[in-house]
Design a protein around this motif. Structure first.
Motif, PDB file in Angstrom:
ATOM      1  N   ILE A   1       0.934  -1.069   0.090  1.00 22.80           N
ATOM      2  CA  ILE A   1      -0.098   0.030   0.119  1.00 22.80           C
ATOM      3  C   ILE A   1       0.871   1.361   0.158  1.00 22.80           C
ATOM      4  O   ILE A   1       1.876   1.417   0.514  1.00 22.80           O
ATOM      5  CB  ILE A   1      -0.889   0.166   1.359  1.00 22.80           C
ATOM      6  N   MET A   2       0.738   2.126  -0.859  1.00 18.61           N
ATOM      7  CA  MET A   2       1.206   3.635  -1.061  1.00 18.61           C
ATOM      8  C   MET A   2       0.430   4.552  -0.747  1.00 18.61           C
ATOM      9  O   MET A   2      -0.714   4.709  -1.263  1.00 18.61           O
ATOM     10  CB  MET A   2       1.955   3.714  -2.319  1.00 18.61           C
ATOM     11  N   GLY A   3       0.827   5.751  -0.089  1.00 18.41           N
ATOM     12  CA  GLY A   3       0.139   6.979  -0.276  1.00 18.41           C
ATOM     13  C   GLY A   3       0.959   8.108  -0.952  1.00 18.41           C
ATOM     14  O   GLY A   3       1.804   7.815  -1.513  1.00 18.41           O
ATOM     15  N   ILE A   4       0.249   9.274  -0.686  1.00 14.49           N
ATOM     16  CA  ILE A   4       0.880  10.511  -1.346  1.00 14.49           C
ATOM     17  C   ILE A   4       0.714  11.481  -0.434  1.00 14.49           C
ATOM     18  O   ILE A   4      -0.289  11.778   0.230  1.00 14.49           O
ATOM     19  CB  ILE A   4       0.289  10.813  -2.712  1.00 14.49           C
ATOM     20  N   ASP A   5       1.821  12.092  -0.159  1.00 19.51           N
ATOM     21  CA  ASP A   5       1.693  13.441   0.687  1.00 19.51           C
ATOM     22  C   ASP A   5       2.981  13.551   1.846  1.00 19.51           C
ATOM     23  O   ASP A   5       3.754  14.288   2.033  1.00 19.51           O
ATOM     24  CB  ASP A   5       0.434  13.681   1.419  1.00 19.51           C
ATOM     25  N   ASP A   6       2.928  12.280   2.482  1.00 19.16           N
ATOM     26  CA  ASP A   6       3.920  12.192   3.500  1.00 19.16           C
ATOM     27  C   ASP A   6       3.623  13.051   4.584  1.00 19.16           C
ATOM     28  O   ASP A   6       4.336  13.947   5.326  1.00 19.16           O
ATOM     29  CB  ASP A   6       5.373  12.346   3.314  1.00 19.16           C
ATOM     30  N   ILE A   7       2.315  12.806   5.305  1.00 19.81           N
ATOM     31  CA  ILE A   7       2.059  13.472   6.217  1.00 19.81           C
ATOM     32  C   ILE A   7       2.530  12.779   7.735  1.00 19.81           C
ATOM     33  O   ILE A   7       2.892  11.910   7.402  1.00 19.81           O
ATOM     34  CB  ILE A   7       0.418  13.786   6.553  1.00 19.81           C
ATOM     35  N   PHE A   8       2.485  13.623   8.842  1.00 19.38           N
ATOM     36  CA  PHE A   8       2.946  12.968  10.034  1.00 19.38           C
ATOM     37  C   PHE A   8       2.511  11.653  10.418  1.00 19.38           C
ATOM     38  O   PHE A   8       3.271  10.781  10.720  1.00 19.38           O
ATOM     39  CB  PHE A   8       2.464  13.964  11.252  1.00 19.38           C
ATOM     40  N   ALA A   9       1.436  11.234  10.292  1.00 20.23           N
ATOM     41  CA  ALA A   9       0.819  10.139  10.756  1.00 20.23           C
ATOM     42  C   ALA A   9       1.165   8.858   9.514  1.00 20.23           C
ATOM     43  O   ALA A   9       1.138   7.724  10.029  1.00 20.23           O
ATOM     44  CB  ALA A   9      -0.767   9.982  10.444  1.00 20.23           C
ATOM     45  N   ALA A  10       1.752   9.168   8.603  1.00 16.43           N
ATOM     46  CA  ALA A  10       2.396   8.360   7.716  1.00 16.43           C
ATOM     47  C   ALA A  10       3.331   7.397   8.146  1.00 16.43           C
ATOM     48  O   ALA A  10       3.434   6.253   7.823  1.00 16.43           O
ATOM     49  CB  ALA A  10       2.609   8.971   6.406  1.00 16.43           C
ATOM     50  N   SER A  11       4.129   7.984   8.972  1.00 19.62           N
ATOM     51  CA  SER A  11       5.276   7.452   9.713  1.00 19.62           C
ATOM     52  C   SER A  11       4.713   6.529  10.729  1.00 19.62           C
ATOM     53  O   SER A  11       5.686   6.110  11.685  1.00 19.62           O
ATOM     54  CB  SER A  11       6.441   8.258   9.943  1.00 19.62           C
ATOM     55  N   ALA A  12       3.470   6.667  11.236  1.00 12.92           N
ATOM     56  CA  ALA A  12       3.010   6.387  12.838  1.00 12.92           C
ATOM     57  C   ALA A  12       2.260   5.139  12.594  1.00 12.92           C
ATOM     58  O   ALA A  12       2.057   4.496  13.369  1.00 12.92           O
ATOM     59  CB  ALA A  12       1.980   7.459  13.216  1.00 12.92           C
ATOM     60  N   THR A  13       2.036   4.637  11.297  1.00 10.33           N
ATOM     61  CA  THR A  13       1.326   3.147  11.178  1.00 10.33           C
ATOM     62  C   THR A  13       2.221   2.178  11.297  1.00 10.33           C
ATOM     63  O   THR A  13       3.491   2.336  11.539  1.00 10.33           O
ATOM     64  CB  THR A  13       0.625   3.393   9.796  1.00 10.33           C
ATOM     65  N   THR A  14       1.451   0.974  11.401  1.00 12.68           N
ATOM     66  CA  THR A  14       2.345  -0.225  11.465  1.00 12.68           C
ATOM     67  C   THR A  14       1.756  -0.970  10.125  1.00 12.68           C
ATOM     68  O   THR A  14       0.624  -1.434  10.286  1.00 12.68           O
ATOM     69  CB  THR A  14       1.917  -0.891  12.658  1.00 12.68           C
ATOM     70  N   PRO A  15       2.625  -1.246   9.199  1.00 10.15           N
ATOM     71  CA  PRO A  15       3.907  -0.735   9.071  1.00 10.15           C
ATOM     72  C   PRO A  15       3.715   0.836   8.579  1.00 10.15           C
ATOM     73  O   PRO A  15       2.795   0.905   8.043  1.00 10.15           O
ATOM     74  CB  PRO A  15       4.556  -1.791   8.031  1.00 10.15           C
ATOM     75  N   PRO A  16       4.931   1.534   8.869  1.00  9.13           N
ATOM     76  CA  PRO A  16       5.058   2.789   8.279  1.00  9.13           C
ATOM     77  C   PRO A  16       4.732   2.851   6.876  1.00  9.13           C
ATOM     78  O   PRO A  16       5.166   1.951   6.139  1.00  9.13           O
ATOM     79  CB  PRO A  16       6.403   3.405   8.808  1.00  9.13           C
ATOM     80  N   LEU A  17       4.278   4.199   6.516  1.00  3.31           N
ATOM     81  CA  LEU A  17       3.645   4.009   5.058  1.00  3.31           C
ATOM     82  C   LEU A  17       4.617   4.278   4.016  1.00  3.31           C
ATOM     83  O   LEU A  17       5.266   5.557   4.463  1.00  3.31           O
ATOM     84  CB  LEU A  17       2.512   4.946   5.048  1.00  3.31           C
ATOM     85  N   THR A  18       4.826   3.945   2.980  1.00  4.19           N
ATOM     86  CA  THR A  18       5.749   4.271   1.990  1.00  4.19           C
ATOM     87  C   THR A  18       4.873   5.209   1.181  1.00  4.19           C
ATOM     88  O   THR A  18       3.779   5.136   1.153  1.00  4.19           O
ATOM     89  CB  THR A  18       6.140   3.078   1.053  1.00  4.19           C
ATOM     90  N   THR A  19       5.386   6.213   0.924  1.00  4.19           N
ATOM     91  CA  THR A  19       4.693   7.273   0.286  1.00  4.19           C
ATOM     92  C   THR A  19       5.444   8.381  -0.330  1.00  4.19           C
ATOM     93  O   THR A  19       6.728   8.203  -0.645  1.00  4.19           O
ATOM     94  CB  THR A  19       3.960   8.229   1.545  1.00  4.19           C
ATOM     95  N   ILE A  20       4.863   9.421  -1.051  1.00  8.50           N
ATOM     96  CA  ILE A  20       5.594  10.341  -1.732  1.00  8.50           C
ATOM     97  C   ILE A  20       5.584  11.710  -1.123  1.00  8.50           C
ATOM     98  O   ILE A  20       4.694  12.107  -0.961  1.00  8.50           O
ATOM     99  CB  ILE A  20       4.826  10.641  -3.342  1.00  8.50           C
ATOM    100  N   ALA A  21       6.712  12.071  -0.963  1.00 15.98           N
ATOM    101  CA  ALA A  21       6.903  13.248   0.004  1.00 15.98           C
ATOM    102  C   ALA A  21       6.876  14.403  -0.778  1.00 15.98           C
ATOM    103  O   ALA A  21       7.421  14.547  -2.074  1.00 15.98           O
ATOM    104  CB  ALA A  21       8.033  13.271   0.665  1.00 15.98           C
ATOM    105  N   LYS A  22       5.998  15.505  -0.646  1.00 18.96           N
ATOM    106  CA  LYS A  22       6.040  16.819  -1.167  1.00 18.96           C
ATOM    107  C   LYS A  22       6.995  17.925  -0.278  1.00 18.96           C
ATOM    108  O   LYS A  22       6.686  17.753   0.875  1.00 18.96           O
ATOM    109  CB  LYS A  22       4.466  17.236  -1.547  1.00 18.96           C
ATOM    110  N   PRO A  23       7.518  18.723  -0.920  1.00 20.65           N
ATOM    111  CA  PRO A  23       8.102  19.807   0.040  1.00 20.65           C
ATOM    112  C   PRO A  23       7.091  20.775   0.313  1.00 20.65           C
ATOM    113  O   PRO A  23       7.131  21.923  -0.270  1.00 20.65           O
ATOM    114  CB  PRO A  23       9.067  20.319  -1.122  1.00 20.65           C
ATOM    115  N   GLN A  24       6.518  20.502   1.473  1.00 18.39           N
ATOM    116  CA  GLN A  24       5.271  21.314   1.732  1.00 18.39           C
ATOM    117  C   GLN A  24       5.688  22.811   2.183  1.00 18.39           C
ATOM    118  O   GLN A  24       5.189  23.786   1.665  1.00 18.39           O
ATOM    119  CB  GLN A  24       4.337  20.566   2.811  1.00 18.39           C
TER     120      GLN A  24
END
Lengths: 335, 335
Positions: free
Chosen positions: A270-293
């Motif tokens: 599973i992948m997301g997009i944004d890289d919000i705070f909670a993305a690293s809080a899940t189990t397993p931590p979420l692979t995602t696409i980070a934007k330079p917010q």
DNA sequence: CCCGGAAATGGGAACGTTCCCATTTTAACA
DNA sequence: TGTTAAAATGGGAACGTTCCCATTTCCGGG
């Protein structure tokens, strides 16, 4: 006598004219004697005078107020952007204020109207429903945030969401996935669209078949993510990987996957997009696409400051930041 | 002629006086003929007239603007509160605008000053550093949000954070835990304090010994939670359960526990407070104490509306909502 | 000691609205 | 048709500031 003191009271007390007081207040002290400044200052302090910005705005037609209009303050993406905006704008003496439309077209319009009536100096907006012409009709300096199409008349700052999707899909493809689901949000129509486009293009390029049952459209919140995942899992041939249009959807999807007894990423990526705070809080931590917010916010502020300066006639500019892969634990090779 | 049209232009076009136009605009149409209203309305439309709220505010000394000042827009607790505030205030014609101080005393002061200078009608604030007297000196209608002590002069709406802590500790105690760690936030001094008090009282009541090494104080973010947990786990005799002062800290703690190879809740129970969105997104989902966030916002708005009405002399009121236990998967009997 | 230009200061007017009070119009009734 | 009270409308002042332009003060050089 409950009345608030005005510059006239100050002037009287300091034995100068209101003009002089005004000069001191606006910091336009170029032509005021140091001694006079002192005298005025003490009068101000003694009277407890406070500047009336409303009167000032009426005369100058500037308020030094900027509105940041966003659809969903619940999405942690925005505060990060806001920080970038604030840091830059406050340095120039502007105060940044949030308007949260909660995805409500009515409310968005109301805030726009408010910014106009109250003579806000400018608006930074991630538009929900409002379109190019309506914004133009508002006659207020505006910079858009988000990678929207269909706004030819405005400066736009955003991230390359087309590229972000490509990046995400490439990551999954490289891991070996060939059957990839896409969870789209219902609300944010345009970038969602761009993601869909990107998805289709990617499949075509790689020579994969487009199975429309793999594309699910749901409300832009956690529950939406859950629903979408449940739907995908109920397919005769479910996907081996799922890309969600943002992290919130992805988190919902992750929960639904857990609930269905699947192990992520062993049985499903599973992948997301944004890289919000909670993305690293899940189990397993979420692979995602980070934007330079933060940078997005900062750049938007920069554009705005140009507009507020003399660049009135400059042609609309567009700055799209590139996104980067945040590889964490929610993606792996297909089972 | 680039000038924006004013009511005088409208009046001229409609063949009436500016006073009449003003009456139409303010909806004070009590004494205006229907036909006249129509005539004015068409003139307004044709000219594209837009009301100048700044001029209006100067005359009336009201802006219909409310500021909601919060320390950390990243904390999902606040948007939920904001929704309650907005729903109520907008119905009365007020626009609610966010000021995000990011825990910065300087910025908090700046926003307060701004609200004052720009004649905002009122402030809703969860104070970071500002104290009772400074708020009083601002001479602006104010309602506090949060269970703060030391603000005798203001209406306060919040949740019973003392009770919330008791509730959390009772839950852990009932599960059999006797050695319970407490993670406090550094910033939010007063409620943190109240939680500490509650913690101490609880231990005393149950006849447990107070081990100060079980109390850790860290920055109010995810990293803080991690640090705190690492510190607690490094103790010679670590706790069997940990209560964090909010969910963000708890999530950080949860991550640290995972990283240390512990299984939650089998080897360690973790609880938070607030019940933010992400609390249900973790693995295992976080047991926490839910606060009625929307209701808090709504009640604060109610108090404010009273103040904005005629209740100017009413004695400061205080409304603390009770909290409820949200039992999820992060707590269980001690190993 | 006076002159001239620069520096410092002051007096309205203007920004666009709302409010107070006066005036005109309407309509009801005798 | 005249009278009168109510309804509708209008004219100016006021809100507190900034800006334009005029006037006064200052100070160095002749």
């Amino acid at each position: 006598m409950k009345r608030r003191p005005t510059i006239i009271d100050v002037a009287k007390k300091a034995g100068v004219s209101k003009t002089t007081v005004s000069r001191v207040i606006t910091g336009d002290g170029a032509n005021v004697r140091e001694e006079t400044i002192q005298r005025v200052q003490t009068a101000i302090d003694e009277l407890g005078y406070t500047h009336n910005a409303v009167a000032s705005s009426l005369r100058t037609d500037r308020t030094n107020l900027i509105m940041l209009s966003i659809p969903d303050i619940t999405n942690p993406f925005w505060p990060a952007v806001a920080r970038g905006v604030q840091d830059r704008m406050e340095r120039e003496g502007y105060a940044v204020v949030f308007a949260n439309s909660d995805w409500d077209a009515q409310r968005e319009k109301m805030f726009l109207e408010m910014a106009r009536r109250n003579r806000f100096d400018a608006i930074l907006i991630n538009p929900v429903r409002v379109n190019n012409d309506e914004l133009k009709a508002a006659h207020i300096h505006t910079v858009l945030i988000g990678s929207h199409e269909g706004f030819p008349d405005f400066d736009i700052v955003g991230s390359n969401s087309y590229g972000a999707t490509q990046l995400a899909l490439a990551h999954l493809y490289d891991l070996g996935h060939r059957r990839i689901g896409l969870i789209r949000g219902e609300r944010q129509s345009r970038p969602g669209h761009s993601r869909l486009q990107s998805y289709e293009d990617f499949l075509r390029e790689k020579g994969l078949v487009l199975d429309s049952s793999l594309i699910v459209r749901v409300p832009f919140d956690e529950m939406g993510g859950r629903q979408a995942m449940e739907q995908l899992l109920s397919l005769a041939e479910p996907p081996t990987a799922v890309l969600a249009a943002n992290d919130i959807l992805a988190i919902g999807a992750l929960q639904a996957a857990h609930q269905a007894g699947l192990t992520v990423p062993d049985q499903l990526s599973i992948m997301g997009i944004d890289d919000i705070f909670a993305a690293s809080a899940t189990t397993p931590p979420l692979t995602t696409i980070a934007k330079p917010q933060y940078e997005i916010g900062r750049q938007a502020a920069e554009f705005l400051l140009d507009r507020l300066g003399e660049q009135a006639t400059a042609v609309p500019r567009r700055h799209l930041f590139n996104c980067t892969l945040q590889q964490r634990g929610s993606t792996g090779p297909p089972p």
